[in-house]
Scaffold this motif. Structure first.
Motif, PDB file in Angstrom:
ATOM      1  N   GLY A 292      19.818 -38.503 -28.470  1.00 57.38           N
ATOM      2  CA  GLY A 292      20.353 -39.199 -28.330  1.00 57.38           C
ATOM      3  C   GLY A 292      22.017 -39.081 -27.259  1.00 57.38           C
ATOM      4  N   ILE A 293      22.245 -38.136 -27.591  1.00 58.14           N
ATOM      5  CA  ILE A 293      23.188 -37.450 -26.167  1.00 58.14           C
ATOM      6  C   ILE A 293      23.230 -37.272 -24.893  1.00 58.14           C
ATOM      7  CG2 ILE A 293      24.984 -35.431 -25.992  1.00 58.14           C
ATOM      8  CD1 ILE A 293      25.394 -35.193 -29.362  1.00 58.14           C
ATOM      9  N   VAL A 294      21.707 -36.711 -25.054  1.00 57.92           N
ATOM     10  CA  VAL A 294      21.181 -36.412 -23.762  1.00 57.92           C
ATOM     11  C   VAL A 294      20.870 -36.744 -23.197  1.00 57.92           C
ATOM     12  CG1 VAL A 294      19.530 -34.790 -22.572  1.00 57.92           C
ATOM     13  CG2 VAL A 294      20.546 -33.949 -24.796  1.00 57.92           C
ATOM     14  N   ASN A 295      20.182 -37.958 -23.308  1.00 61.97           N
ATOM     15  CA  ASN A 295      19.880 -39.187 -22.486  1.00 61.97           C
ATOM     16  C   ASN A 295      21.317 -39.631 -22.281  1.00 61.97           C
ATOM     17  OD1 ASN A 295      17.073 -38.275 -22.907  1.00 61.97           O
ATOM     18  ND2 ASN A 295      16.857 -39.444 -25.121  1.00 61.97           N
ATOM     19  N   ILE A 296      21.429 -40.756 -22.729  1.00 61.84           N
ATOM     20  CA  ILE A 296      22.965 -40.764 -22.952  1.00 61.84           C
ATOM     21  C   ILE A 296      23.955 -40.373 -21.985  1.00 61.84           C
ATOM     22  CG2 ILE A 296      25.052 -42.206 -23.343  1.00 61.84           C
ATOM     23  CD1 ILE A 296      23.425 -43.317 -26.550  1.00 61.84           C
ATOM     24  N   ALA A 297      23.779 -39.037 -21.964  1.00 59.80           N
ATOM     25  CA  ALA A 297      24.821 -38.332 -21.157  1.00 59.80           C
ATOM     26  C   ALA A 297      24.182 -38.707 -19.446  1.00 59.80           C
ATOM     27  CB  ALA A 297      25.049 -36.681 -21.327  1.00 59.80           C
ATOM     28  N   ASN A 298      22.636 -38.192 -19.393  1.00 58.48           N
ATOM     29  CA  ASN A 298      22.277 -38.180 -17.736  1.00 58.48           C
ATOM     30  C   ASN A 298      21.938 -39.902 -17.790  1.00 58.48           C
ATOM     31  OD1 ASN A 298      21.695 -35.846 -18.976  1.00 58.48           O
ATOM     32  ND2 ASN A 298      20.288 -35.407 -19.299  1.00 58.48           N
ATOM     33  N   CYS A 299      21.965 -40.646 -18.806  1.00 56.51           N
ATOM     34  CA  CYS A 299      21.416 -42.048 -17.772  1.00 56.51           C
ATOM     35  C   CYS A 299      22.906 -42.952 -17.135  1.00 56.51           C
ATOM     36  CB  CYS A 299      21.925 -43.572 -19.247  1.00 56.51           C
ATOM     37  SG  CYS A 299      21.107 -45.020 -18.812  1.00 56.51           S
ATOM     38  N   GLN A 300      22.564 -43.274 -15.939  1.00 55.04           N
ATOM     39  CA  GLN A 300      23.507 -43.045 -14.955  1.00 55.04           C
ATOM     40  C   GLN A 300      23.775 -44.882 -15.264  1.00 55.04           C
ATOM     41  OE1 GLN A 300      24.188 -41.731 -12.500  1.00 55.04           O
ATOM     42  NE2 GLN A 300      23.283 -40.006 -12.830  1.00 55.04           N
ATOM     43  N   HIS A 301      23.057 -45.905 -15.564  1.00 55.09           N
ATOM     44  CA  HIS A 301      24.016 -47.366 -15.966  1.00 55.09           C
ATOM     45  C   HIS A 301      23.272 -47.222 -17.652  1.00 55.09           C
ATOM     46  CE1 HIS A 301      25.556 -47.434 -11.966  1.00 55.09           C
ATOM     47  NE2 HIS A 301      24.333 -46.939 -11.571  1.00 55.09           N
ATOM     48  N   ILE A 302      24.844 -47.701 -18.252  1.00 60.50           N
ATOM     49  CA  ILE A 302      23.795 -48.305 -19.895  1.00 60.50           C
ATOM     50  C   ILE A 302      23.670 -49.608 -19.864  1.00 60.50           C
ATOM     51  CG2 ILE A 302      24.997 -48.525 -21.675  1.00 60.50           C
ATOM     52  CD1 ILE A 302      24.270 -45.617 -21.680  1.00 60.50           C
ATOM     53  N   GLY A 303      22.051 -50.091 -20.068  1.00 63.07           N
ATOM     54  CA  GLY A 303      22.723 -51.524 -20.055  1.00 63.07           C
ATOM     55  C   GLY A 303      21.538 -51.858 -20.673  1.00 63.07           C
ATOM     56  N   TYR A 304      20.271 -53.457 -20.597  1.00 65.04           N
ATOM     57  CA  TYR A 304      19.223 -53.740 -21.816  1.00 65.04           C
ATOM     58  C   TYR A 304      17.779 -52.944 -20.636  1.00 65.04           C
ATOM     59  CZ  TYR A 304      15.311 -56.235 -22.723  1.00 65.04           C
ATOM     60  OH  TYR A 304      14.377 -57.143 -23.462  1.00 65.04           O
TER      61      TYR A 304
END
Length: 354
Positions: A219-231
């Protein structure tokens, strides 16, 4: 252990010497609550992870250490802030065995307006002061999201909890689990504070489960690499469970676990109670045994402060029985944790679940 309740340490882009070779050395190098900032490609935004609010829930710090160790020179999409809270409790021997230090109180019951503990005033003020330092460490970066990493007391699937269900919280939950619980319980937890951004608590699984550590790390890795948090970034469909309640012992009621009825005083739960975690407990199914006080041993308090126990359970002879199809989670056979927190969370199952 003497605790300095004014202490909170800040570190930016730690070197390998600060990270240490393993997560245990990493923990033991800290003298109190520690804030670790990691520079991102876009430092105008910050994503916050909180862990070790309870000292016996290690998946968050294990995952954070692994992320710091493996990220190398790569930068996350935004600035990251990791807040590691109850260091003294976690570092008590054996490591990760204490929810809070001896004589202390659970800091994740100290974020509300009312404390739900009965301790001396100075101790309450100290823990509330530390809670305020943690809140400030979150608020000062004006985060675009907050994730609080926890472990359940016994094995079970991961799930997320939020006080609000919307596209952003569903998206965040999907990085960790396929289940999001909507909770409006007021118990003084960090989740009850409004940080003006999406916020979820994640129960990664049992504290001794390798899979729980993996859930937190991924979860940390995916969120760290995600450009935009959203649906649009929702990783999987997420099932929503609405407003569970906490089944608790009343004061001075004894708790036991057994395979058969042994005639103990107070409440006796089946020794395999954790098998019901996120499974079905069917109408008229027996979960344990009671003494002559029956349901008077227990509380199941709703958001209005009413004990609704009889709407969920009844007594058949001396057995504790489900009145409806129920879903249980965070059920544990860890006696200390069950008595200090709750026996389990429970919600009525949808009518079509059988």
């Amino acid at each position: 252990m003497e605790i300095d309740f004014n202490e909170i340490n800040y570190v930016t882009d730690p070197t390998w010497q600060v990270i240490h070779a393993d997560y245990e050395q990493f923990l033991l190098s800290m003298t109190g609550p520690t804030v670790i900032d990691i520079s991102g490609e876009d430092n105008t935004k910050c994503r916050v992870f909180v862990t070790l609010l309870q000292g016996d829930e290690p998946s968050g710090i294990i995952a954070i250490h692994r992320y710091l160790e493996q990220k190398g020179n790569t930068r996350p999409a935004t600035k990251l802030r990791f807040i590691i809270c109850s260091v003294e409790a976690a570092a008590s021997r054996p490591l990760f065995s204490k929810r809070f230090t001896d004589g202390g109180i659970d800091i994740n019951r100290c974020f509300g307006n009312q404390l739900v503990v009965n301790k001396e005033d100075f101790l309450q003020r100290n823990y509330q002061h530390r809670a305020n330092l943690i809140k400030h460490a979150i608020e000062e970066v004006q985060p675009e999201m907050v994730i609080d990493l926890h472990n359940a007391p016994s094995s079970g699937p991961a799930f997320a909890i939020s006080a609000l269900v919307n596209t952003e919280t569903l998206s965040l939950a999907s990085f960790f689990s396929s289940t999001l619980i909507l909770s409006d319980l007021k118990i003084g937890s960090l989740m009850e504070h409004n940080f003006h951004c999406p916020y979820i608590t994640v129960e990664c699984g049992g504290s001794e489960d390798e899979q729980a550590h993996e859930v937190a790390f991924a979860g940390i890795v995916n969120i760290a690499n995600c450009q935009h948090i959203g649906y649009i970034h929702q990783k999987k469909s997420v099932d929503v469970i609405y407003r569970p309640l906490r089944l608790q012992l009343k004061s001075n009621v004894k708790l036991s676990y057994a395979k058969h009825d042994e005639g103990y005083n107070g409440i006796t739960l089946k020794n395999n109670i954790e098998c019901f975690n996120f499974g079905s407990a069917y109408q008229d199914q027996m979960l344990g045994w009671v003494d002559g006080e029956g349901l008077n041993n227990l509380n199941l308090i709703d958001k209005d402060g009413t004990n609704v126990l009889a709407d969920y359970f009844y007594i058949r002879e001396n057995q504790l029985v489900c009145r409806h199809n129920l879903r249980l989670f965070k059920a544990t056979n860890n006696k200390q944790k069950a008595m200090n927190d709750c026996l389990f969370y429970v919600v009525k199952a949808p009518v079509n679940e059988a």
